[in-house]
Scaffold this active site. Sequence first.
Site, PDB file in Angstrom:
ATOM      1  N   GLU A 104       0.973  -1.305  -0.184  1.00 29.57           N
ATOM      2  CA  GLU A 104      -0.033   0.086   0.061  1.00 29.57           C
ATOM      3  C   GLU A 104       1.293   1.270   0.230  1.00 29.57           C
ATOM      4  O   GLU A 104       2.223   1.424   0.583  1.00 29.57           O
ATOM      5  CB  GLU A 104      -1.022  -0.426   0.996  1.00 29.57           C
ATOM      6  CG  GLU A 104      -2.311  -1.309   1.369  1.00 29.57           C
ATOM      7  CD  GLU A 104      -3.099  -1.120   2.127  1.00 29.57           C
ATOM      8  OE1 GLU A 104      -4.132  -1.006   2.116  1.00 29.57           O
ATOM      9  OE2 GLU A 104      -2.609  -0.517   3.752  1.00 29.57           O
ATOM     10  N   CYS A 117       3.839   8.032   1.385  1.00 32.00           N
ATOM     11  CA  CYS A 117       4.173   7.067   1.968  1.00 32.00           C
ATOM     12  C   CYS A 117       4.764   5.685   1.563  1.00 32.00           C
ATOM     13  O   CYS A 117       3.225   5.739   1.243  1.00 32.00           O
ATOM     14  CB  CYS A 117       2.809   7.211   3.218  1.00 32.00           C
ATOM     15  SG  CYS A 117       3.412   5.440   4.450  1.00 32.00           S
ATOM     16  N   CYS A 124       6.077  -7.408   7.371  1.00 35.04           N
ATOM     17  CA  CYS A 124       7.534  -7.246   7.928  1.00 35.04           C
ATOM     18  C   CYS A 124       8.278  -7.851   8.822  1.00 35.04           C
ATOM     19  O   CYS A 124       6.962  -9.084   9.320  1.00 35.04           O
ATOM     20  CB  CYS A 124       6.884  -5.400   9.215  1.00 35.04           C
ATOM     21  SG  CYS A 124       8.770  -5.062   9.551  1.00 35.04           S
ATOM     22  N   CYS A 128       5.763  -5.619  16.006  1.00 34.76           N
ATOM     23  CA  CYS A 128       5.703  -4.511  16.562  1.00 34.76           C
ATOM     24  C   CYS A 128       4.267  -4.309  17.121  1.00 34.76           C
ATOM     25  O   CYS A 128       3.208  -4.889  16.708  1.00 34.76           O
ATOM     26  CB  CYS A 128       6.062  -3.000  16.231  1.00 34.76           C
ATOM     27  SG  CYS A 128       7.354  -2.331  15.993  1.00 34.76           S
ATOM     28  N   CYS A 131       1.094  -2.603  15.620  1.00 36.48           N
ATOM     29  CA  CYS A 131       1.074  -2.137  14.378  1.00 36.48           C
ATOM     30  C   CYS A 131       0.406  -3.431  13.413  1.00 36.48           C
ATOM     31  O   CYS A 131       0.433  -4.721  13.976  1.00 36.48           O
ATOM     32  CB  CYS A 131       3.244  -2.289  13.444  1.00 36.48           C
ATOM     33  SG  CYS A 131       2.879  -1.783  12.154  1.00 36.48           S
ATOM     34  N   CYS A 357      -1.415   6.140   9.877  1.00 33.52           N
ATOM     35  CA  CYS A 357       0.091   5.098  10.110  1.00 33.52           C
ATOM     36  C   CYS A 357      -0.310   3.831  10.536  1.00 33.52           C
ATOM     37  O   CYS A 357      -1.507   3.446  11.937  1.00 33.52           O
ATOM     38  CB  CYS A 357       0.278   5.654  11.342  1.00 33.52           C
ATOM     39  SG  CYS A 357       0.973   7.781  10.815  1.00 33.52           S
TER      40      CYS A 357
HETATM   41  N1  SAH Z   1       9.003   0.165  10.753  1.00 34.79           N
HETATM   42  C1  SAH Z   1       9.273   1.129  10.133  1.00 34.79           C
HETATM   43  C2  SAH Z   1       8.391   2.447   9.162  1.00 34.79           C
HETATM   44  C3  SAH Z   1       7.304   1.987   9.795  1.00 34.79           C
HETATM   45  S1  SAH Z   1       6.112   2.412  10.219  1.00 34.79           S
HETATM   46  C4  SAH Z   1       8.676   2.413  11.736  1.00 34.79           C
HETATM   47  O1  SAH Z   1       8.750   0.724  12.162  1.00 34.79           O
HETATM   48  O2  SAH Z   1       9.501   2.930  11.988  1.00 34.79           O
HETATM   49  C5  SAH Z   1       5.721   4.194  10.324  1.00 34.79           C
HETATM   50  C6  SAH Z   1       4.613   4.349  11.715  1.00 34.79           C
HETATM   51  O3  SAH Z   1       3.675   4.459  12.012  1.00 34.79           O
HETATM   52  C7  SAH Z   1       5.496   3.678  12.866  1.00 34.79           C
HETATM   53  O4  SAH Z   1       6.533   5.051  13.634  1.00 34.79           O
HETATM   54  C8  SAH Z   1       5.109   3.153  13.802  1.00 34.79           C
HETATM   55  O5  SAH Z   1       5.686   2.539  15.075  1.00 34.79           O
HETATM   56  C9  SAH Z   1       3.486   3.885  13.707  1.00 34.79           C
HETATM   57  N2  SAH Z   1       2.409   2.596  13.722  1.00 34.79           N
HETATM   58  C10 SAH Z   1       2.532   2.268  14.088  1.00 34.79           C
HETATM   59  N3  SAH Z   1       1.095   1.345  13.861  1.00 34.79           N
HETATM   60  C11 SAH Z   1       0.668   2.364  14.598  1.00 34.79           C
HETATM   61  C12 SAH Z   1      -0.361   2.748  14.477  1.00 34.79           C
HETATM   62  N4  SAH Z   1      -1.619   1.653  14.631  1.00 34.79           N
HETATM   63  N5  SAH Z   1      -1.263   3.651  15.304  1.00 34.79           N
HETATM   64  C13 SAH Z   1      -0.609   4.897  14.914  1.00 34.79           C
HETATM   65  N6  SAH Z   1       1.137   4.345  14.619  1.00 34.79           N
HETATM   66  C14 SAH Z   1       1.540   3.610  14.308  1.00 34.79           C
HETATM   67 FE1  SF4 Z   2       7.379  -3.572  11.082  1.00 36.68          FE
HETATM   68 FE2  SF4 Z   2       5.139  -1.956  12.067  1.00 36.68          FE
HETATM   69 FE3  SF4 Z   2       6.893  -2.662  13.279  1.00 36.68          FE
HETATM   70 FE4  SF4 Z   2       7.910  -0.859  11.678  1.00 36.68          FE
HETATM   71  S1  SF4 Z   2       6.076  -0.655  13.327  1.00 36.68           S
HETATM   72  S2  SF4 Z   2       8.765  -2.056  12.129  1.00 36.68           S
HETATM   73  S3  SF4 Z   2       6.217  -1.833   9.845  1.00 36.68           S
HETATM   74  S4  SF4 Z   2       6.001  -3.699  12.881  1.00 36.68           S
END
Ligand code: SAH
Ligand code: SF4
Length: 380
Positions: A104, A117, A124, A128, A131, A357
């Site tokens: 996406e 973006c 991934c 996390c 996420c 995000c």
């Molecule tokens: N993998 C990288 C980039 C992708 S995530 C990273 O983790 O930084 C981009 C941003 O969105 C990151 O700061 C991540 O922590 C945040 N993010 C992920 N899931 C989210 C959610 N459910 N609500 C708000 N921000 C989120």
């Molecule tokens: Fe991967 Fe989501 Fe963690 Fe970023 S925030 S490293 S995309 S699992």
Amino acid sequence: MTIPRKLPEGPVNLVGLTRPALLEALIAAGTPEKQAKMRLNQVWQWLYHWGVRDFARMTNLSKDYRALLADNFIIELPEIVSKQVSSDGTRKYLVRIAGGHEVEVVYIPETDRGTLCISSQVGCTLTCSFCHTGTQKLVRNLTPGEIVGQIMLARDDLGEWPVPGAPKDETRLLSNVVLMGMGEPLYNFDNVRDAMKIAMDPEGISLSRRRITLSTSGVVPEIAKCAEEIGCLLAVSFHATTDEVRDKLVPINKRWNIETLLNTLRDYPRLSNSERITFEYVMLKEVNDTDADARRLVKLISGIPAKINLIPFNEWPGAPYQRSEPDRIRAFADVVYKAGYASPIRTPRGEDIMAACGQLKSATERARKSRKEIAQEAGL
Ligand code: SAH
Ligand code: SF4
């Protein structure tokens, strides 16, 4: 001197080749060495300045040379499968890449700029817990062509390639790129670097390195490389102020903890010649959102030129967290602001189309496949 290498079977896609790789490919296809540099510049401009996809339109090249190009090369971008437009103007593209995989891409218009973006991986490797992408296993890394291709297809959709003869238009709909889509960009470092080199090249898409932000969860050994080899701005998914909590939210913290991460970050602004680092902090109700957290945060980062981006948690089906209350977020922001840091609260964009995000995930979940299977399917 460049030693010509044999071209692989079948036509080679020009999109995603760095300048040296493109030069080598042109020579391998039969471009006389003496002309190669000039041809490289011409082809580069057609591809990345004018956005041309058809060799026949490269009108400053002779007919014979255009035929040579068409015999050996293709110009191919990932394909837009669907496009959704949010009530706030945010556009979300579902994009198909080789092998039928999907990622996406989100375009976020603002009054004075527009941010794209982009994704660096399908799924991934990291998990996390807040996420959505993290619930999808890594399927594969994107190639440089698939990464820079996302910028090119968004420019197609926005109608943003220059028109020959028309006055130069300095206003850019797509002025900024953030590597904050699916995947951990520092786990696909070489391809992300090559793609960003192409995007930053002044003879083409010409995005300044200060308009590109790479977001990482904290892959410590790659951070200095990012400064030296890309030089873009850095955002870090920080999200917690104790190792205990960060271990749960961002499990890579078990490998490189808060102290190790911060030590590495201290060198980033000098190494990359950039002003400050963005700390991303997702606001999770009763998990990481107290005033004590805010105070610990500013203490931890003291000495690092920083901006703290507070991200209200975006929910997704089955998510184990809730968004902090607006008052709580404001109180947290206040503590950070009073300590001397900018602390903008990120307005969720495109929530109605699940483009905000952390909400990205390809619709089709796939079982983990072997590297070999994936490479074969994708023809890599
Ligand atoms: N993998 C990288 C980039 C992708 S995530 C990273 O983790 O930084 C981009 C941003 O969105 C990151 O700061 C991540 O922590 C945040 N993010 C992920 N899931 C989210 C959610 N459910 N609500 C708000 N921000 C989120
Ligand atoms: Fe991967 Fe989501 Fe963690 Fe970023 S925030 S490293 S995309 S699992």
